[in-house]
Design a protein around this motif. Structure first.
Motif, PDB file in Angstrom:
ATOM      1  N   VAL A 283       0.843  -1.197   0.000  1.00  0.00           N
ATOM      2  CA  VAL A 283       0.000   0.000   0.000  1.00  0.00           C
ATOM      3  C   VAL A 283       0.879   1.249   0.000  1.00  0.00           C
ATOM      4  O   VAL A 283       2.107   1.159  -0.046  1.00  0.00           O
ATOM      5  CB  VAL A 283      -0.941  -0.014   1.223  1.00  0.00           C
ATOM      6  CG1 VAL A 283      -1.982  -1.117   1.099  1.00  0.00           C
ATOM      7  CG2 VAL A 283      -0.141  -0.180   2.524  1.00  0.00           C
ATOM      8  N   ASP A 284       0.250   2.419   0.082  1.00  0.00           N
ATOM      9  CA  ASP A 284       1.015   3.655  -0.028  1.00  0.00           C
ATOM     10  C   ASP A 284       2.054   3.836   1.067  1.00  0.00           C
ATOM     11  O   ASP A 284       3.081   4.472   0.857  1.00  0.00           O
ATOM     12  CB  ASP A 284       0.069   4.859  -0.051  1.00  0.00           C
ATOM     13  CG  ASP A 284      -0.803   4.934   1.190  1.00  0.00           C
ATOM     14  OD1 ASP A 284      -1.466   3.934   1.518  1.00  0.00           O
ATOM     15  OD2 ASP A 284      -0.849   6.006   1.827  1.00  0.00           O
ATOM     16  N   GLY A 285       1.805   3.254   2.241  1.00  0.00           N
ATOM     17  CA  GLY A 285       2.740   3.417   3.353  1.00  0.00           C
ATOM     18  C   GLY A 285       4.046   2.677   3.184  1.00  0.00           C
ATOM     19  O   GLY A 285       5.043   3.012   3.839  1.00  0.00           O
ATOM     20  N   ASN A 286       4.066   1.661   2.328  1.00  0.00           N
ATOM     21  CA  ASN A 286       5.312   0.891   2.164  1.00  0.00           C
ATOM     22  C   ASN A 286       5.731   0.678   0.713  1.00  0.00           C
ATOM     23  O   ASN A 286       6.751   0.029   0.451  1.00  0.00           O
ATOM     24  CB  ASN A 286       5.224  -0.460   2.880  1.00  0.00           C
ATOM     25  CG  ASN A 286       3.984  -1.265   2.505  1.00  0.00           C
ATOM     26  OD1 ASN A 286       3.330  -0.990   1.514  1.00  0.00           O
ATOM     27  ND2 ASN A 286       3.653  -2.264   3.323  1.00  0.00           N
ATOM     28  N   THR A 287       4.973   1.203  -0.239  1.00  0.00           N
ATOM     29  CA  THR A 287       5.384   1.119  -1.641  1.00  0.00           C
ATOM     30  C   THR A 287       6.430   2.209  -1.884  1.00  0.00           C
ATOM     31  O   THR A 287       6.096   3.389  -1.981  1.00  0.00           O
ATOM     32  CB  THR A 287       4.173   1.290  -2.574  1.00  0.00           C
ATOM     33  OG1 THR A 287       3.216   0.258  -2.308  1.00  0.00           O
ATOM     34  CG2 THR A 287       4.595   1.178  -4.030  1.00  0.00           C
ATOM     35  N   SER A 288       7.683   1.802  -1.951  1.00  0.00           N
ATOM     36  CA  SER A 288       8.793   2.750  -1.982  1.00  0.00           C
ATOM     37  C   SER A 288       9.821   2.358  -3.039  1.00  0.00           C
ATOM     38  O   SER A 288      10.048   1.172  -3.283  1.00  0.00           O
ATOM     39  CB  SER A 288       9.470   2.792  -0.600  1.00  0.00           C
ATOM     40  OG  SER A 288      10.708   3.473  -0.649  1.00  0.00           O
ATOM     41  N   ASN A 289      10.450   3.371  -3.615  1.00  0.00           N
ATOM     42  CA  ASN A 289      11.540   3.132  -4.568  1.00  0.00           C
ATOM     43  C   ASN A 289      12.899   3.073  -3.890  1.00  0.00           C
ATOM     44  O   ASN A 289      13.915   2.831  -4.547  1.00  0.00           O
ATOM     45  CB  ASN A 289      11.570   4.243  -5.623  1.00  0.00           C
ATOM     46  CG  ASN A 289      10.600   3.991  -6.757  1.00  0.00           C
ATOM     47  OD1 ASN A 289      10.411   2.868  -7.187  1.00  0.00           O
ATOM     48  ND2 ASN A 289       9.973   5.057  -7.247  1.00  0.00           N
ATOM     49  N   THR A 290      12.942   3.314  -2.579  1.00  0.00           N
ATOM     50  CA  THR A 290      14.230   3.387  -1.880  1.00  0.00           C
ATOM     51  C   THR A 290      14.407   2.375  -0.752  1.00  0.00           C
ATOM     52  O   THR A 290      15.541   2.050  -0.403  1.00  0.00           O
ATOM     53  CB  THR A 290      14.423   4.798  -1.291  1.00  0.00           C
ATOM     54  OG1 THR A 290      13.330   5.094  -0.399  1.00  0.00           O
ATOM     55  CG2 THR A 290      14.458   5.849  -2.390  1.00  0.00           C
ATOM     56  N   ASN A 291      13.337   1.871  -0.181  1.00  0.00           N
ATOM     57  CA  ASN A 291      13.448   1.044   1.030  1.00  0.00           C
ATOM     58  C   ASN A 291      13.977  -0.366   0.811  1.00  0.00           C
ATOM     59  O   ASN A 291      14.409  -1.015   1.762  1.00  0.00           O
ATOM     60  CB  ASN A 291      12.088   0.948   1.729  1.00  0.00           C
ATOM     61  CG  ASN A 291      11.735   2.220   2.466  1.00  0.00           C
ATOM     62  OD1 ASN A 291      12.535   3.148   2.523  1.00  0.00           O
ATOM     63  ND2 ASN A 291      10.532   2.282   3.017  1.00  0.00           N
TER      64      ASN A 291
END
Length: 435
Positions: A283-291
């Protein structure tokens, strides 16, 4: 608590401006512009916003994550606000003066940074505060902000709780409540052919609320939620929780969380539940390009994630990169940009920079008038005596009675072999918040 409807919102604002109440009242990296902020004074929290009087200079404070488990969302959100204020001031500012800006850190719920930052912003006479990103952080400070007669405008809060908040008509958001994201994600899971689903959700208003909506949508769609784990995001490890999910061998696993999701993913892989065998959704809280860049290549390949917001136009992304050349994520940059523009346009429409006056005009400038897509275009119409309808980069906005966008778009993204989802969604789905 019941959110005040339009008439009630107007009454609250009128009451706030007519009463002579005593006004009620940070993170690192605070910066203030050289222009003078508004003369509104902070005060103790009360059931109605304190009376405030603007000084003719609109001061926007930011309460966005420089640290904490949503720090990856900070750069695009700050860039969105910075770009908007740059364009606003290039167009002549608000009420004939440049907009002033004060940046602060929201941190996360493990610290008291947000409260300290709000105290700082109120002491420096902010008229409106853009933030926080985290719904739980906003919950912890919304009474302090709105009690001081200041507008709180979040670009990223998605918890359904804010729809029924008793905020005296001073809380707004450009991000849609989670009921829409939950419906889109649940429909996607069922459409992808998963009839057994496990949900792994952080235990706070954001995580549990979104998980509830996903569970309902999945179940209504004919699939079965075989396991749901609501976890403590501060836990040292998640081995016991993942073991529960492994025992049910679901076809799909929904991960609802923040930065700690990287630990969850490592445990899923360790226990033999990789994305190549079980469909993962985020979801938006963990969809990341860096994590997830330090993870083995292909760990997230094929994983899908949902993020509220329409496509950020390429030209808009280029402008953001001129503000911050190191940007890798663009999540919530459009919503932050639109928040700042709407605040400025509402101040122009009200002919006042006082928070209660801005709040009274926010719905008006977002719908029903002549459509316009930039601050300059819109403010020129206002100065010509026209009613305006600001359509932003994040979408049409158009606030409903609760201060939520009535219609919103959810993007569906997919990770590649490099553990990044890029900047373009594979699909966008638009819907009414009401269903």
């Amino acid at each position: 608590m019941i959110r005040i409807a339009p008439v009630g919102r107007a009454l609250a604002v009128l009451a706030a401006t007519s009463l002579t109440l005593t006004a009620c009242g940070g993170g690192g990296g605070d910066t203030a512009s050289e222009t003078s902020p508004s003369s509104a004074a902070p005060a103790a929290s009360s059931s109605a916003p304190a009376a405030t009087k603007g000084d003719g200079t609109l001061t926007i404070g930011t309460l966005l994550p420089q640290t904490g488990n949503l720090a990856f969302l900070g750069p695009p959100e700050f860039a969105g606000v910075d770009l908007a204020i740059k364009e606003i001031n290039e167009a002549g500012g608000v009420l004939g003066k440049p907009v002033a800006k004060i940046d602060t850190d929201s941190g996360d719920t493990t610290t008291n940074i947000a409260s300290q930052s709000v105290d700082k912003l109120l002491a420096q006479k902010a008229d409106a505060i853009v933030g926080a990103a985290s719904s739980s952080v906003s919950e912890s400070v919304v009474d302090k902000i709105t009690g001081a007669g200041v507008v709180q405008f979040s670009p990223a809060n998605t918890s359904d709780k804010f729809t029924t908040l008793n905020d005296q008509g001073l809380y707004f958001r450009t991000a849609p409540p989670d009921k829409l994201q939950g419906r889109v994600l649940g429909d996607l899971i069922v459409a992808d052919g998963s009839d057994t689903v496990a949900i792994f959700a952080m235990q706070d208003s954001y995580g549990t609320g979104l998980a509830d909506q996903v569970q309902k949508t999945v179940t209504d769609g004919g699939a079965e939620v075989v396991e749901r784990v609501d976890y403590d995001p501060k836990a040292a490890d998640f081995s016991a929780e993942v073991t529960k999910i492994k025992a049910k061998s679901p076809k799909a696993i929904v991960l609802i969380g923040f930065e700690e999701t990287s630990k969850v993913i490592q445990e899923l892989v360790k226990q033999g539940l990789p994305a190549s065998k079980h469909k993962w959704y985020m979801v938006d809280g963990n969809t990341s390009n860096t994590n997830y860049l330090k993870m083995p290549k292909g760990t997230l390949k094929g994983v899908k994630g949902t993020i509220p917001g329409a496509a950020a136009p390429e030209e808009f992304q280029k402008k953001l990169l001129e503000v911050d050349k190191e940007l890798e994520d663009f999540s919530y940059a459009p919503e932050s940009y639109d928040a700042a523009n709407l605040i400025a346009l509402a101040a122009e429409a009200a002919k006042s920079d006082a928070g209660v006056d801005i709040a009274a005009k926010l719905a008006e400038v977002s719908k029903g008038g002549e459509k316009c897509k930039s601050f300059k275009e819109c403010v020129d119409l206002l100065k010509a005596g026209k009613d305006i309808d600001y359509d932003g980069v994040s979408g049409p906005v158009e606030f409903n009675d609760a201060g939520d966008p009535a219609v919103a778009t959810i993007g569906i993204y997919e990770y590649g072999d490099d553990n990044k989802y890029g900047s373009k969604a594979i699909e966008y789905r638009t819907g009414n918040i009401a269903g």
